[in-house]
Enzyme design. Structure first.
Site, PDB file in Angstrom:
ATOM      1  N   TYR A  53      19.775 -30.516  78.554  1.00 47.26           N
ATOM      2  CA  TYR A  53      19.226 -30.908  79.853  1.00 47.26           C
ATOM      3  C   TYR A  53      17.827 -31.492  79.684  1.00 47.26           C
ATOM      4  O   TYR A  53      17.006 -30.980  78.904  1.00 47.26           O
ATOM      5  CB  TYR A  53      19.178 -29.727  80.809  1.00 47.26           C
ATOM      6  CG  TYR A  53      20.523 -29.261  81.300  1.00 47.26           C
ATOM      7  CD1 TYR A  53      21.684 -29.964  81.018  1.00 47.26           C
ATOM      8  CD2 TYR A  53      20.632 -28.100  82.063  1.00 47.26           C
ATOM      9  CE1 TYR A  53      22.914 -29.519  81.470  1.00 47.26           C
ATOM     10  CE2 TYR A  53      21.860 -27.656  82.527  1.00 47.26           C
ATOM     11  CZ  TYR A  53      22.998 -28.362  82.229  1.00 47.26           C
ATOM     12  OH  TYR A  53      24.218 -27.920  82.675  1.00 47.26           O
ATOM     13  N   SER A 215      29.195 -27.557  90.135  1.00 46.88           N
ATOM     14  CA  SER A 215      29.429 -28.591  91.157  1.00 46.88           C
ATOM     15  C   SER A 215      30.127 -28.021  92.381  1.00 46.88           C
ATOM     16  O   SER A 215      31.163 -28.531  92.818  1.00 46.88           O
ATOM     17  CB  SER A 215      30.238 -29.764  90.586  1.00 46.88           C
ATOM     18  OG  SER A 215      30.175 -30.886  91.446  1.00 46.88           O
ATOM     19  N   GLY A 219      29.578 -32.904  93.791  1.00 44.59           N
ATOM     20  CA  GLY A 219      28.699 -34.067  93.705  1.00 44.59           C
ATOM     21  C   GLY A 219      28.128 -34.497  95.043  1.00 44.59           C
ATOM     22  O   GLY A 219      27.786 -35.678  95.219  1.00 44.59           O
ATOM     23  N   GLY A 220      28.023 -33.562  96.011  1.00 45.01           N
ATOM     24  CA  GLY A 220      27.482 -33.871  97.328  1.00 45.01           C
ATOM     25  C   GLY A 220      28.538 -34.183  98.371  1.00 45.01           C
ATOM     26  O   GLY A 220      28.231 -34.258  99.561  1.00 45.01           O
ATOM     27  N   LEU A 222      30.784 -32.393  99.615  1.00 47.61           N
ATOM     28  CA  LEU A 222      31.004 -31.289 100.554  1.00 47.61           C
ATOM     29  C   LEU A 222      29.718 -30.850 101.232  1.00 47.61           C
ATOM     30  O   LEU A 222      29.675 -29.801 101.880  1.00 47.61           O
ATOM     31  CB  LEU A 222      31.623 -30.101  99.810  1.00 47.61           C
ATOM     32  CG  LEU A 222      32.959 -30.376  99.114  1.00 47.61           C
ATOM     33  CD1 LEU A 222      33.394 -29.167  98.300  1.00 47.61           C
ATOM     34  CD2 LEU A 222      34.036 -30.744 100.133  1.00 47.61           C
TER      35      LEU A 222
END
Length: 329
Positions: A53, A215, A219-220, A222
């Site tokens: 990361y 997730s 990825g947004g 929901l």
């Protein structure tokens, strides 16, 4: 804060996991430290990261940010259950070398020491295999892990993105060696992506692994993406935009948001609360970029979804069903 046991371990962890993927690339160090402090103040004690990361030329940067937070003292390290991962190539960009990635005994030994240095700690609570390594036998992996446990550098090992049969293979190999084996699996799992229910989650439950979904908002998708378009004129981007370009997906997401609007629920919070109702789930990973996003995620812990809402969500996002029935024609 609500807590649970991490699989068959003695670790007591919060039912939300603080994901740190945004620390560095999108969230600067002072803001990241503020989010970590706010999470700990709220009782969220489970922090997840990975050695890669930071990405690109900044691989390892996220672990460094967590390390400087631990270095501030105040019991930060002692109160935190720390999870990181190994697999990705940590050689400099454009300078990839053999044995700087995957799960060979050499790379595991090298990677854990590098992570400990960046994290400014002398042990990792949960050391996770970021992906399956089909080139390295589990006998070699467990030999390396057993040494790390004996040295006190890690306490437990977990997997990420493993299919069900690899969870079984890993833990059967560990059992033959008298090793602890995997204690957790970090998998893609949310309302819109429920294939983990077919084999991954049953395998995890059979072998006593905690399940840590990543997730949780897909990825947004929901997180109220259509509502945000209407209210703020902000169009979806990235994976959400690609998904909404499919008319059937857009219809499904619209039905989801309409259901939650009817019951006065926030989409992102409801998606997290749904995961917390699922059998075998330890806690979903939330990756806030801001303190406000963390506050929203924490509210999901207190949200009780009614049977009517749960039934409606199942109707909109039907699961695959149990195996082997799910494979029937």
């Amino acid at each position: 804060m609500k807590y649970t046991q991490l699989g068959r371990t003695g670790l007591k962890v919060s039912r939300l996991v603080l994901g740190t993927m945004n620390f560095g690339p999108q969230t600067d160090e002072p803001t990241s430290h503020g989010i970590l402090d706010a999470a700990l103040d709220a009782g969220l004690n489970f922090v997840d990261t990975a050695n890669v990361y930071g990405w690109g030329d900044n691989k390892g940067r996220t672990e460094e940010i967590i390390g400087t937070w631990f270095a501030q003292g105040g019991g930060r390290r002692e109160k935190t259950v720390l999870a990181t991962k190994v697999y990705g190539n940590m050689a400099a960009e454009g300078d990839s070398w053999p044995n700087y990635d995957r799960l060979s005994a050499l790379n595991i030994r090298r990677a854990v020491d590098a992570s400990l240095k960046r994290l400014q700690t002398d042990y990792i609570d949960l050391y996770q295999f970021h992906h399956v390594d089909r080139r390295t036998p589990f006998e070699e992996i467990w030999q390396a892990v057993d040494v790390l446990i004996q040295q006190g550098k890690i306490l437990y090992a977990g997997s990420s993105n493993f299919p069900g049969y690899k969870i079984a293979q890993a833990n059967e190999t560990a059992a033959r060696r008298g090793s602890i084996g995997l204690v957790s699996e970090q998998c893609l799992y949310n309302l819109a992506e429920r294939r983990a229910e077919m084999e991954v989650i049953p395998a995890a439950q059979e072998y006593g692994l905690g399940v840590i979904p990543w997730s949780p908002l897909h990825g947004g998708l929901l997180g109220g993406v259509i509502r945000k378009e209407v209210e703020g004129g902000r169009r979806a981007s990235g994976r959400s935009a690609d998904a909404l370009a499919n008319s059937s997906v857009r219809t499904q997401v619209q039905a989801y948001e309409d259901l939650l609007d009817k019951h006065g629920l926030e989409p992102g919070e409801a998606a997290l609360a749904w995961l917390l109702t699922r059998p075998g789930v330890t806690g979903p990973i939330v990756g806030p970029r801001t303190a406000e996003q963390l506050e929203s995620a924490l509210r999901a812990l207190e949200l009780e979804l009614s049977e009517e809402v749960l039934a409606g969500l199942d109707e909109i996002f039907p699961g695959p069903g149990p195996s082997p029935e799910a494979f029937a024609w």
